[in-house]
Enzyme design. Structure first.
Site, PDB file in Angstrom:
ATOM      1  N   ALA A  26     -51.627  16.959  65.764  1.00 40.43           N
ATOM      2  CA  ALA A  26     -51.309  15.814  65.095  1.00 40.43           C
ATOM      3  C   ALA A  26     -49.894  15.801  64.968  1.00 40.43           C
ATOM      4  O   ALA A  26     -49.069  14.596  65.081  1.00 40.43           O
ATOM      5  CB  ALA A  26     -51.529  15.605  63.182  1.00 40.43           C
ATOM      6  N   GLN A 104     -56.557  17.123  69.774  1.00 42.84           N
ATOM      7  CA  GLN A 104     -57.218  16.954  68.730  1.00 42.84           C
ATOM      8  C   GLN A 104     -56.980  15.651  68.385  1.00 42.84           C
ATOM      9  O   GLN A 104     -57.518  15.070  67.185  1.00 42.84           O
ATOM     10  CB  GLN A 104     -56.804  18.000  67.514  1.00 42.84           C
ATOM     11  CG  GLN A 104     -57.270  19.365  67.845  1.00 42.84           C
ATOM     12  CD  GLN A 104     -56.392  20.182  66.848  1.00 42.84           C
ATOM     13  OE1 GLN A 104     -55.165  20.431  66.711  1.00 42.84           O
ATOM     14  NE2 GLN A 104     -57.107  20.882  66.034  1.00 42.84           N
ATOM     15  N   ASP A 107     -55.604   8.956  69.210  1.00 45.52           N
ATOM     16  CA  ASP A 107     -54.539   7.943  69.554  1.00 45.52           C
ATOM     17  C   ASP A 107     -54.509   7.507  70.711  1.00 45.52           C
ATOM     18  O   ASP A 107     -54.037   6.427  70.837  1.00 45.52           O
ATOM     19  CB  ASP A 107     -53.110   8.206  68.609  1.00 45.52           C
ATOM     20  CG  ASP A 107     -52.831   9.419  69.205  1.00 45.52           C
ATOM     21  OD1 ASP A 107     -52.804   9.750  70.465  1.00 45.52           O
ATOM     22  OD2 ASP A 107     -51.926  10.495  68.168  1.00 45.52           O
ATOM     23  N   HIS A 122     -61.797  15.171  69.620  1.00 45.87           N
ATOM     24  CA  HIS A 122     -62.056  14.519  68.634  1.00 45.87           C
ATOM     25  C   HIS A 122     -62.513  13.014  68.951  1.00 45.87           C
ATOM     26  O   HIS A 122     -62.404  12.229  68.123  1.00 45.87           O
ATOM     27  CB  HIS A 122     -61.277  14.792  67.220  1.00 45.87           C
ATOM     28  CG  HIS A 122     -61.172  16.088  66.723  1.00 45.87           C
ATOM     29  ND1 HIS A 122     -59.941  16.419  66.166  1.00 45.87           N
ATOM     30  CD2 HIS A 122     -61.943  17.018  66.959  1.00 45.87           C
ATOM     31  CE1 HIS A 122     -60.303  17.621  65.407  1.00 45.87           C
ATOM     32  NE2 HIS A 122     -61.345  18.119  66.156  1.00 45.87           N
ATOM     33  N   CYS A 130     -71.176   0.628  70.556  1.00 44.84           N
ATOM     34  CA  CYS A 130     -72.446   0.273  69.823  1.00 44.84           C
ATOM     35  C   CYS A 130     -73.467   1.160  69.871  1.00 44.84           C
ATOM     36  O   CYS A 130     -73.851   1.840  70.985  1.00 44.84           O
ATOM     37  CB  CYS A 130     -72.880  -1.135  70.503  1.00 44.84           C
ATOM     38  SG  CYS A 130     -74.401  -1.481  69.916  1.00 44.84           S
ATOM     39  N   CYS A 157     -75.606  -7.300  70.968  1.00 48.27           N
ATOM     40  CA  CYS A 157     -77.257  -6.839  70.334  1.00 48.27           C
ATOM     41  C   CYS A 157     -77.089  -6.774  68.978  1.00 48.27           C
ATOM     42  O   CYS A 157     -78.108  -6.803  68.243  1.00 48.27           O
ATOM     43  CB  CYS A 157     -77.583  -5.612  71.054  1.00 48.27           C
ATOM     44  SG  CYS A 157     -76.873  -4.171  70.020  1.00 48.27           S
ATOM     45  N   SER A 195     -49.542  21.426  66.752  1.00 51.09           N
ATOM     46  CA  SER A 195     -50.768  21.930  65.861  1.00 51.09           C
ATOM     47  C   SER A 195     -50.474  22.788  64.870  1.00 51.09           C
ATOM     48  O   SER A 195     -49.823  23.824  65.331  1.00 51.09           O
ATOM     49  CB  SER A 195     -51.837  22.046  66.591  1.00 51.09           C
ATOM     50  OG  SER A 195     -53.187  22.618  66.033  1.00 51.09           O
TER      51      SER A 195
HETATM   52 ZN    ZN Z   1     -74.891  -3.360  70.955  1.00 51.80          ZN
END
Ligand code: ZN
Length: 246
Positions: A26, A104, A107, A122, A130, A157, A195
């Protein structure tokens, strides 16, 4: 350009390294204006990380996460630009000196700076997936729909959308962790950038590198639990250290 001895030592380490990897957290993105969970930025105080970053809460109360995304996450990420530390790492890769960035951060700023080989432990909040049809969407596309649709559904969907990031309560992606571990075992210079080395298991990677004979350099504003094993430690902004030595 600084000519102090630690800077010269770091330049020497980088020049003689054959397999260098960087590990970013970060702290590198804080200089691009992205607040950390542990920071005390006012905007983030409105939302509780224990709730918005928790996977059980994401499924039981998706409105909470997506409100946080709309008000805090999206504005922070979409406005952030890479800083000199991100750019320096991309330049080191272009020169053939840096083999990979293990991050980590979620962004995408390493890639925005030009880094190609980025191991995202991460995930990346710029990708929305989805859970039913696995189709990916950009965060911009999803953000546009949040004005009228909360939580948003997959346009293809109707399925549940989830940012492609690791929430608290989820395992790290095993293939990425395996690559990160291999890179740490085989490198000869392990550069920690921004970090605090407290979030396991990722924070153990410098130790892996150290035990396999690599030099470890830590660039972080505050001291870390692994400062004692490092060959060099800089408690300075990463952008200053890296732009001075690259
Ligand atoms: Zn979907």
């Amino acid at each position: 350009m600084s000519t102090s001895r630690p800077y010269d030592a770091l330049r020497g380490f980088i020049a003689s390294a054959r397999q260098m990897v960087a590990f970013t957290g970060a702290g590198i993105s804080a200089e691009s204006g992205i607040p950390t969970y542990r920071g005390d930025d006012g905007l983030w105080n409105k939302y509780d990380p224990a709730r918005f970053a928790n996977i059980d809460n994401f499924f039981s109360d998706p409105e909470y996460y997506w409100s946080f995304f709309k008000e805090v996450r999206y504005p922070a990420i979409s406005q952030a630009v890479p800083n000199r530390a991100h750019t320096a790492l991309a330049q080191l890769e272009q020169k053939g000196a840096l083999k990979a960035v293990i991050t980590q951060n979620i962004d995408g700023l390493q890639q925005a700076a030009g880094s190609q080989k980025v191991l995202e432990l991460h995930g990346n909040t710029r990708r929305i997936i989805c859970l039913q049809c696995r189709q990916h969407q950009t965060m911009e596309a999803v953000h546009q729909r949040l004005a009228t649709e909360l939580p948003p559904k997959c346009p293809a969907c109707g399925g549940t959308l989830k940012p492609d990031v690791v929430f608290f309560g989820e395992a790290l992606p095993m293939d990425v962790m395996k690559d990160a571990l291999a890179a740490s075992q085989t490198c000869d210079l392990f550069l920690v950038v921004g970090s605090s080395l407290v979030v396991q298991p990722a924070a153990g990677l410098p130790l892996v590198a150290n035990r396999n004979g690599a030099r470890v350099v830590i660039i972080n504003r505050d001291s870390t639990p692994l400062d004692r094993i490092a060959d060099l430690v800089f408690h300075e902004p990463a952008s200053e250290v890296l732009s001075a030595v690259v």
